[in-house]
Design a protein around this motif. Sequence first.
Motif, PDB file in Angstrom:
ATOM      1  N   GLU A 186      -1.954   4.445 -10.621  1.00 57.18           N
ATOM      2  CA  GLU A 186      -2.559   3.315  -9.929  1.00 57.18           C
ATOM      3  C   GLU A 186      -2.201   1.971 -10.575  1.00 57.18           C
ATOM      4  O   GLU A 186      -1.908   1.001  -9.860  1.00 57.18           O
TER       5      GLU A 186
ATOM      6  N   GLU B 163       0.875  -1.179   0.000  1.00 54.79           N
ATOM      7  CA  GLU B 163       0.000   0.000   0.000  1.00 54.79           C
ATOM      8  C   GLU B 163       0.906   1.220   0.000  1.00 54.79           C
ATOM      9  O   GLU B 163       1.482   1.565   1.030  1.00 54.79           O
ATOM     10  N   ILE B 164       1.046   1.855  -1.143  1.00 57.66           N
ATOM     11  CA  ILE B 164       1.929   3.023  -1.262  1.00 57.66           C
ATOM     12  C   ILE B 164       1.138   4.261  -0.874  1.00 57.66           C
ATOM     13  O   ILE B 164       0.214   4.678  -1.570  1.00 57.66           O
ATOM     14  N   THR B 165       1.485   4.845   0.263  1.00 54.36           N
ATOM     15  CA  THR B 165       0.711   5.967   0.805  1.00 54.36           C
ATOM     16  C   THR B 165       1.575   7.149   1.190  1.00 54.36           C
ATOM     17  O   THR B 165       1.075   8.140   1.712  1.00 54.36           O
TER      18      THR B 165
ATOM     19  N   ALA C  91       3.265   9.156  -3.281  1.00 54.79           N
ATOM     20  CA  ALA C  91       2.202   8.295  -3.834  1.00 54.79           C
ATOM     21  C   ALA C  91       1.514   8.947  -5.020  1.00 54.79           C
ATOM     22  O   ALA C  91       1.070   8.253  -5.951  1.00 54.79           O
ATOM     23  N   ASP C  92       1.409  10.275  -5.022  1.00 53.92           N
ATOM     24  CA  ASP C  92       0.741  10.975  -6.116  1.00 53.92           C
ATOM     25  C   ASP C  92       1.505  10.894  -7.430  1.00 53.92           C
ATOM     26  O   ASP C  92       0.942  11.160  -8.495  1.00 53.92           O
TER      27      ASP C  92
ATOM     28  N   LYS D  25       1.149   1.000  -9.342  1.00 49.76           N
ATOM     29  CA  LYS D  25       1.106   0.567  -7.943  1.00 49.76           C
ATOM     30  C   LYS D  25       0.681  -0.901  -7.854  1.00 49.76           C
ATOM     31  O   LYS D  25       1.205  -1.643  -7.009  1.00 49.76           O
TER      32      LYS D  25
ATOM     33  N   GLU E  73       8.829   5.755   0.947  1.00 51.88           N
ATOM     34  CA  GLU E  73       7.828   5.301   1.904  1.00 51.88           C
ATOM     35  C   GLU E  73       8.361   5.315   3.337  1.00 51.88           C
ATOM     36  O   GLU E  73       7.599   5.445   4.291  1.00 51.88           O
TER      37      GLU E  73
ATOM     38  N   HIS F   8       4.700  10.251   0.753  1.00 52.77           N
ATOM     39  CA  HIS F   8       4.652  11.589   0.166  1.00 52.77           C
ATOM     40  C   HIS F   8       4.849  11.591  -1.354  1.00 52.77           C
ATOM     41  O   HIS F   8       4.630  12.624  -2.004  1.00 52.77           O
TER      42      HIS F   8
END
Length: 386
Positions: free
Chosen positions: A225, A214-216, A220-221, A228, A346, A218
């Motif tokens: 998708e 789960e890439i969340t 990630a944007d 990911k 991450e 700074h």
Amino acid sequence: MTSRSLATTLGIGMVAKEAIRVGLDRTIPTRTGIPLRADQVTEQWLGDALGLTPGAIESIHVVQQDSGTAARARIAVQSDADIPDHLFLKLAPHNYLQHVLMNVFALGTHECLAYQALGSNPPVRIPRCYVVRVDRTRRRTFLALEDLSETAEFRTVIDSVTRTEANAVVDALADLHAAFWRTDRFAHDLAPLAVRSAAEIRIGDMIRRRFLGEITGHTADLIPEPTKRQCRMLFEHSTAIDAFWDSQPQTLVHGDPHLGNLFFEGAAPGFLDWQVAKAGAGIRDVAYFASASVEPDLLRTIERDLVERYARRLDTAGIAVDGDDLWSLYRAAITEFFLAAVCTAEAGARMQPLDVSRVGVERAVAGVLAHDSFTVLAAFADGKRV
């Protein structure tokens, strides 16, 4: 118990064992072993390590020090002996958790082995190594290296090399790889660089799952998708991926040749930080360096030439490789830097400043998208020809 569960249990056990070892090492003093901190390096200890007569070193002064995955220190040495007046030291990290990590993945031991393997006449420019020490009981390591602070140019991942500099680095990588191509030393003195235990492999998968599942963070944007989802294969199919790369001709690879681990003396590159040196496919170093250290718009115009240049350099050294096959391997190997860049991001500012890791992820994403790298890697892992 399944093999996966057993490997997980062994991995957790290895971490616990090294956590205890590090805790004891940091609390139980030793008078004769390797120093844990730069300020514990005495004149007598360093003189003995350098093979000098007693009293040859008059004084040692720590000029500068910091700590990350290893502790680093620049020291001034006053002596009448024929030794430099400054040395660069690498020791165990100051941070407890980073010290445990170093032990678990044998980062210090691998770096010491790499410097010993490269020797006094290395195929690439490295800092001259004056002292290598490994304490296998405490797992402490110590390196005393040439101090390059006054003679070399250093950069960070945010910077980019020119086409001429990229050519020079690729030439150097080819020279390194040619010197160790299919060496039988991986079955002898360099065996620790060629073998990973089931526990070590499982720990690596757990880390990948933790950061890529789960890439969340700074960055990630910056990651589409679909990418990911695709990158989950790096832990879901790691056994097949490792088997594929292991089937390629093995050589000594640096493992982390981004611009922050290089230096330049004029136009000539050199290599630092050999903590993740290992036996591997040489093209992985080329793809990693290019993806990490060449600004994407420039890289797209020169990367095929870089791979062809690498192939020609190997051919000159008597190593025949197929250029088209090497290009396909390059496309797959771009995922190596993606893995490193995203995991670093991450982990947050503990590993790299946020602006540095953001640039790394931007370049990594540009690379895997330009080459559909995860699809290429998946095909190789399935035994298909690309």
